[in-house]
Scaffold this motif. Sequence first.
Motif, PDB file in Angstrom:
ATOM      1  N   THR A  56       0.372  -1.298  -0.317  1.00 52.67           N
ATOM      2  CA  THR A  56      -0.179   0.077   0.213  1.00 52.67           C
ATOM      3  C   THR A  56       0.323   1.352  -0.200  1.00 52.67           C
ATOM      4  OG1 THR A  56      -1.697  -0.898   0.824  1.00 52.67           O
ATOM      5  CG2 THR A  56      -1.260   0.871   1.159  1.00 52.67           C
ATOM      6  N   LEU A  57       1.546   1.555   0.938  1.00 50.94           N
ATOM      7  CA  LEU A  57       2.731   2.540   1.224  1.00 50.94           C
ATOM      8  C   LEU A  57       3.645   2.309  -0.317  1.00 50.94           C
ATOM      9  CD1 LEU A  57       4.644   1.908   4.073  1.00 50.94           C
ATOM     10  CD2 LEU A  57       3.012   3.355   3.347  1.00 50.94           C
ATOM     11  N   SER A  58       4.141   1.484  -0.893  1.00 46.36           N
ATOM     12  CA  SER A  58       4.441   0.911  -2.521  1.00 46.36           C
ATOM     13  C   SER A  58       3.603   2.132  -3.525  1.00 46.36           C
ATOM     14  CB  SER A  58       5.013   0.088  -2.858  1.00 46.36           C
ATOM     15  OG  SER A  58       5.431  -0.827  -2.515  1.00 46.36           O
ATOM     16  N   ALA A  59       2.215   1.615  -3.392  1.00 46.75           N
ATOM     17  CA  ALA A  59       1.112   2.454  -4.605  1.00 46.75           C
ATOM     18  C   ALA A  59       0.669   3.734  -4.819  1.00 46.75           C
ATOM     19  CB  ALA A  59      -0.081   1.569  -4.324  1.00 46.75           C
ATOM     20  N   ALA A  60       1.209   4.138  -3.068  1.00 44.16           N
ATOM     21  CA  ALA A  60       0.766   5.308  -2.484  1.00 44.16           C
ATOM     22  C   ALA A  60       1.962   6.082  -3.001  1.00 44.16           C
ATOM     23  CB  ALA A  60       0.759   5.885  -1.035  1.00 44.16           C
ATOM     24  N   THR A  61       2.968   5.794  -3.197  1.00 40.92           N
ATOM     25  CA  THR A  61       4.277   6.564  -3.457  1.00 40.92           C
ATOM     26  C   THR A  61       4.519   7.008  -5.021  1.00 40.92           C
ATOM     27  OG1 THR A  61       5.743   5.628  -1.603  1.00 40.92           O
ATOM     28  CG2 THR A  61       7.030   6.806  -3.373  1.00 40.92           C
ATOM     29  N   TYR A  62       4.330   5.062  -5.696  1.00 40.99           N
ATOM     30  CA  TYR A  62       4.114   5.453  -6.495  1.00 40.99           C
ATOM     31  C   TYR A  62       3.042   6.487  -7.789  1.00 40.99           C
ATOM     32  CZ  TYR A  62       4.010   3.283 -11.784  1.00 40.99           C
ATOM     33  OH  TYR A  62       4.225   2.885 -13.064  1.00 40.99           O
ATOM     34  N   ALA A 226       7.511  -8.452  11.907  1.00 39.99           N
ATOM     35  CA  ALA A 226       6.622  -8.286  10.554  1.00 39.99           C
ATOM     36  C   ALA A 226       6.430  -6.806  10.591  1.00 39.99           C
ATOM     37  CB  ALA A 226       5.768  -7.316  11.726  1.00 39.99           C
ATOM     38  N   ALA A 227       7.637  -5.389  11.225  1.00 40.19           N
ATOM     39  CA  ALA A 227       8.305  -4.959  10.519  1.00 40.19           C
ATOM     40  C   ALA A 227       9.700  -4.840   9.265  1.00 40.19           C
ATOM     41  CB  ALA A 227       9.539  -4.102  11.796  1.00 40.19           C
ATOM     42  N   VAL A 228       9.737  -6.358   9.757  1.00 36.57           N
ATOM     43  CA  VAL A 228      11.242  -6.423   8.412  1.00 36.57           C
ATOM     44  C   VAL A 228       9.671  -7.163   7.164  1.00 36.57           C
ATOM     45  CG1 VAL A 228      12.693  -7.923   7.549  1.00 36.57           C
ATOM     46  CG2 VAL A 228      12.901  -7.184   9.760  1.00 36.57           C
ATOM     47  N   ALA A 229       9.333  -8.004   7.025  1.00 40.05           N
ATOM     48  CA  ALA A 229       8.398  -7.906   6.075  1.00 40.05           C
ATOM     49  C   ALA A 229       6.938  -7.150   5.157  1.00 40.05           C
ATOM     50  CB  ALA A 229       7.333  -9.186   6.834  1.00 40.05           C
ATOM     51  N   LEU A 230       7.194  -5.769   6.250  1.00 40.95           N
ATOM     52  CA  LEU A 230       7.109  -4.808   6.175  1.00 40.95           C
ATOM     53  C   LEU A 230       7.263  -3.906   4.972  1.00 40.95           C
ATOM     54  CD1 LEU A 230       4.605  -3.846   8.878  1.00 40.95           C
ATOM     55  CD2 LEU A 230       3.545  -4.687   6.563  1.00 40.95           C
ATOM     56  N   GLY A 231       8.739  -3.532   5.694  1.00 38.39           N
ATOM     57  CA  GLY A 231      10.022  -3.152   5.189  1.00 38.39           C
ATOM     58  C   GLY A 231      10.324  -3.979   3.431  1.00 38.39           C
ATOM     59  N   VAL A 232      10.183  -4.655   3.394  1.00 37.04           N
ATOM     60  CA  VAL A 232      10.977  -5.594   2.566  1.00 37.04           C
ATOM     61  C   VAL A 232       9.919  -5.840   0.995  1.00 37.04           C
ATOM     62  CG1 VAL A 232      10.938  -7.755   1.380  1.00 37.04           C
ATOM     63  CG2 VAL A 232      12.333  -7.360   3.774  1.00 37.04           C
ATOM     64  N   SER A 233       8.293  -6.189   1.730  1.00 38.57           N
ATOM     65  CA  SER A 233       7.920  -5.681   0.516  1.00 38.57           C
ATOM     66  C   SER A 233       6.949  -4.471  -0.309  1.00 38.57           C
ATOM     67  CB  SER A 233       6.164  -6.501   1.418  1.00 38.57           C
ATOM     68  OG  SER A 233       5.228  -5.071   2.816  1.00 38.57           O
ATOM     69  N   GLY A 234       7.025  -3.287   0.793  1.00 37.59           N
ATOM     70  CA  GLY A 234       7.499  -1.842   0.614  1.00 37.59           C
ATOM     71  C   GLY A 234       8.677  -1.761  -0.115  1.00 37.59           C
TER      72      GLY A 234
END
Length: 275
Positions: A56-62, A226-234
């Motif tokens: 979601t953070l990726s999409a919002a940035t893109y 959780a933070a690692v997974a979110l960071g990697v996915s982003g």
Amino acid sequence: MTTTELLVAILAGIVQGVVEWLPVSSQGNLSLVLTLVGTDPAVAVQLALFLQLGTTLSAATYYRAEIATVLKALPGWRPATAYDADHAIATYIVVASLFTGLVGIPLYVLAVDLVSDLTGGVFIAVIGVLLVITGLLQRASDSVSMGGRETPSLVDSILVGSAQGFAILPGISRSGVTASTLLFRSYDPPTAFRLSFLLSIPASVGAAALTVAGAGGLPGIAPVPAAVALGVSGVVGYLTIDALMRVVERVPFATVCFALGALAIVGGGGIALLV
């Protein structure tokens, strides 16, 4: 945090970051991966929904420029001009998100209760069936004549939002069903995927919040993993979205859904028989 937890978090982040942009189910495929590495099926569904926050953070940035344009138009929004050119995207996102919640929240409760009663093998096979259904929808939309529409209407908002609600089920592709619905409504592919990904932002935030509320905290994962997974996915999501958007326009992903679904049905059925 153990080494195993770290590796699973990194793997989950990579899978989510790559598959989110494809019209195959990121939630279904991530649930499959997590189940195969030993995660309880009910927890796997919750984690797959929660980790959508990263992309979601990726999409919002893109799409930050388009989001900024929508936000600037909001002060002048009026019901009478809700679907005029300046306000149509904002109205579409709000109305479609409302219908996503109306459809998706009851299905989420049903899905979590259902998978908690399934063994890992049966759960994998069920995801396979849902992936095949997604493939059939994708194949059907491929045959639709594109009409070049660009501005969403109230009917589009209701139909796309309701379709997105069904993507709460693991195996149903969110981008697949929303983009296909828009294609059936005579949008060209680039516009369909743009509208689909913009709508994913509030939907993913809502799904993550619903997951955390339902689990009473982080769903079966410690804060650091959780933070690692979110960071990697982003990070992976942002690096791959542009390239994968180009791939989406060229590769028949209905075939991918069929292949993954068949493997999941056969493999999950085999696991269920052996357990």
